[in-house]
Write an enzyme that holds these catalytic residues in place. Structure first.
Site, PDB file in Angstrom:
ATOM      1  N   ASP A 121       0.850  -1.237   0.033  1.00  0.00           N
ATOM      2  CA  ASP A 121      -0.074   0.116  -0.027  1.00  0.00           C
ATOM      3  C   ASP A 121       0.737   1.270  -0.120  1.00  0.00           C
ATOM      4  O   ASP A 121       0.557   2.628   0.609  1.00  0.00           O
ATOM      5  CB  ASP A 121      -0.926  -0.136   1.292  1.00  0.00           C
ATOM      6  CG  ASP A 121      -2.013   0.857   1.048  1.00  0.00           C
ATOM      7  OD1 ASP A 121      -2.480   1.187  -0.066  1.00  0.00           O
ATOM      8  OD2 ASP A 121      -2.747   1.623   2.066  1.00  0.00           O
ATOM      9  N   CYS A 178     -26.262 -11.901  -2.505  1.00  0.00           N
ATOM     10  CA  CYS A 178     -26.190 -11.843  -1.025  1.00  0.00           C
ATOM     11  C   CYS A 178     -26.637 -10.477  -0.531  1.00  0.00           C
ATOM     12  O   CYS A 178     -27.793 -10.109  -0.035  1.00  0.00           O
ATOM     13  CB  CYS A 178     -24.884 -12.106  -0.119  1.00  0.00           C
ATOM     14  SG  CYS A 178     -25.058 -11.958   1.545  1.00  0.00           S
ATOM     15  N   CYS A 201     -18.464   6.677   3.538  1.00  0.00           N
ATOM     16  CA  CYS A 201     -17.872   5.470   4.088  1.00  0.00           C
ATOM     17  C   CYS A 201     -17.421   5.897   5.531  1.00  0.00           C
ATOM     18  O   CYS A 201     -16.520   7.028   5.605  1.00  0.00           O
ATOM     19  CB  CYS A 201     -16.742   4.825   3.283  1.00  0.00           C
ATOM     20  SG  CYS A 201     -15.886   3.570   4.142  1.00  0.00           S
ATOM     21  N   CYS A 227     -19.278  -4.126   7.117  1.00  0.00           N
ATOM     22  CA  CYS A 227     -19.460  -4.548   5.772  1.00  0.00           C
ATOM     23  C   CYS A 227     -18.881  -6.052   5.711  1.00  0.00           C
ATOM     24  O   CYS A 227     -19.207  -7.091   4.966  1.00  0.00           O
ATOM     25  CB  CYS A 227     -19.154  -3.883   4.741  1.00  0.00           C
ATOM     26  SG  CYS A 227     -17.208  -3.479   4.378  1.00  0.00           S
ATOM     27  N   CYS A 231     -20.621 -10.375   6.500  1.00  0.00           N
ATOM     28  CA  CYS A 231     -20.284 -11.157   5.288  1.00  0.00           C
ATOM     29  C   CYS A 231     -20.187 -12.833   5.588  1.00  0.00           C
ATOM     30  O   CYS A 231     -19.603 -12.912   6.470  1.00  0.00           O
ATOM     31  CB  CYS A 231     -18.917 -10.548   4.810  1.00  0.00           C
ATOM     32  SG  CYS A 231     -18.512 -11.756   3.233  1.00  0.00           S
TER      33      CYS A 231
END
Length: 304
Positions: A121, A178, A201, A227, A231
């Site tokens: 990153d 989903c 967000c 989120c 899941c």
């Protein structure tokens, strides 16, 4: 010189949950155009660095002339809720993943031979795109990379190398219809196709955003994992033995952050990804959490 199987064994020894290899080539035109439209719509918010070095994002060989392969490794950082009164992004609970993963990949790359460059990153490389190309996982409806059998609680690192390594097959999409992440996102930031509007967000707002106009954070002082928490791919998530939560961090309350001095911040968050938000940003988040608590108590909770 190592072959693909030997490289993967080396990465597994370094602690990677999953590893794959992609051939160096320019980014697919359709993906490049999608990214350009995302930027043009302003969905990256104040993250102007995402607009820079377009040539390198398009062609990763520019990171290392003569590069032939990208080795993508995923490292698990998951830890279950362990009693903190606040909500922290799990990736930030232990040592800064940039440092931890870089050390592990550098050690592996030094044994591979050839020319190489490690990125975590830290370069204009489209990490999730290359993780899909390398067969490490697929992009879920929440925009996260999901590793089959391991879930999305992973950080990524790459070794760009001059070695000609056999590439893996990209992973097929596995979300189906989903939609739990889309329905659960508190800011309605997910578009239903794997895209994200960062301006809505909670993770972006508590980490990257520098303004003062924040929605309700519900004790989220750094990041947001909702989120991922909802899941189904994360139901059997394993605890990380690499990234261990810091006990002093986990005991902090909003009052501790609001009253924190710079010296304490530097000490507690030494070698921590949380340093990115700076003391001013973390204090801002804590104050908003406190204000929201008062709003909720009085029946006036303007959640955006």
């Amino acid at each position: 010189m190592m072959d693909a199987a030997e490289v993967k064994a080396l990465l597994a020894k370094a602690g990677a949950t999953a590893c794959g290899i992609a051939r160096i080539e320019p980014v697919d035109l359709a993906e490049e155009e999608l990214y350009a439209r995302w930027l043009a719509a302003g969905r990256h918010g104040e993250m102007s660095y995402l607009e820079k070095y377009a040539e390198i994002r398009r062609d990763p060989e520019l990171l290392l002339p003569g590069a032939r392969s990208i080795v993508v490794a995923a490292f698990n950082y998951y830890h279950a809720n362990n009693g903190s009164p606040l909500r922290w992004a799990r990736y930030a609970l232990g040592r800064d993943y940039h440092e931890e993963v870089r050390e592990r990949l550098t050690g592996a790359a030094s044994e591979m031979g050839g020319e190489w460059r490690v990125t975590v990153d830290t370069a204009p490389l489209r990490e999730r795109y290359w993780a899909v190309k390398a067969g490490v996982g697929f992009i879920g409806l929440n925009g996260m990379l999901i590793v089959p059998g391991a879930g999305s609680w992973v950080v990524l690192g790459e070794i760009v190398t001059s070695l000609e390594l056999a590439p893996d097959t990209p992973t097929a999409h596995g979300c189906g219809n989903c939609g739990r992440c889309i329905a659960s996102c508190p800011g309605h930031a997910l578009d239903g196709y794997g895209g994200l509007d960062a301006r809505k967000c909670r993770s972006y707002l508590t980490v990257e955003y520098r303004g003062e106009n924040l929605p309700g954070l519900d004790k989220r002082v750094y990041g947001c994992d909702i989120c991922q928490e909802v899941c189904p791919h994360n139901r059997e998530a394993a605890e990380s033995d690499i990234f261990i939560p810091r006990s002093e961090l986990m005991s902090l309350a909003t009052e501790d952050i609001i009253e924190m001095e710079q010296g304490d911040f530097s000490r507690i968050f030494s070698h921590s990804a949380i340093k990115r938000t700076k003391l001013s940003g973390l204090r801002r988040n804590a104050l908003r959490c406190t204000e929201q608590g008062r709003d909720t108590h009085t029946g006036n909770n303007p959640e955006a």
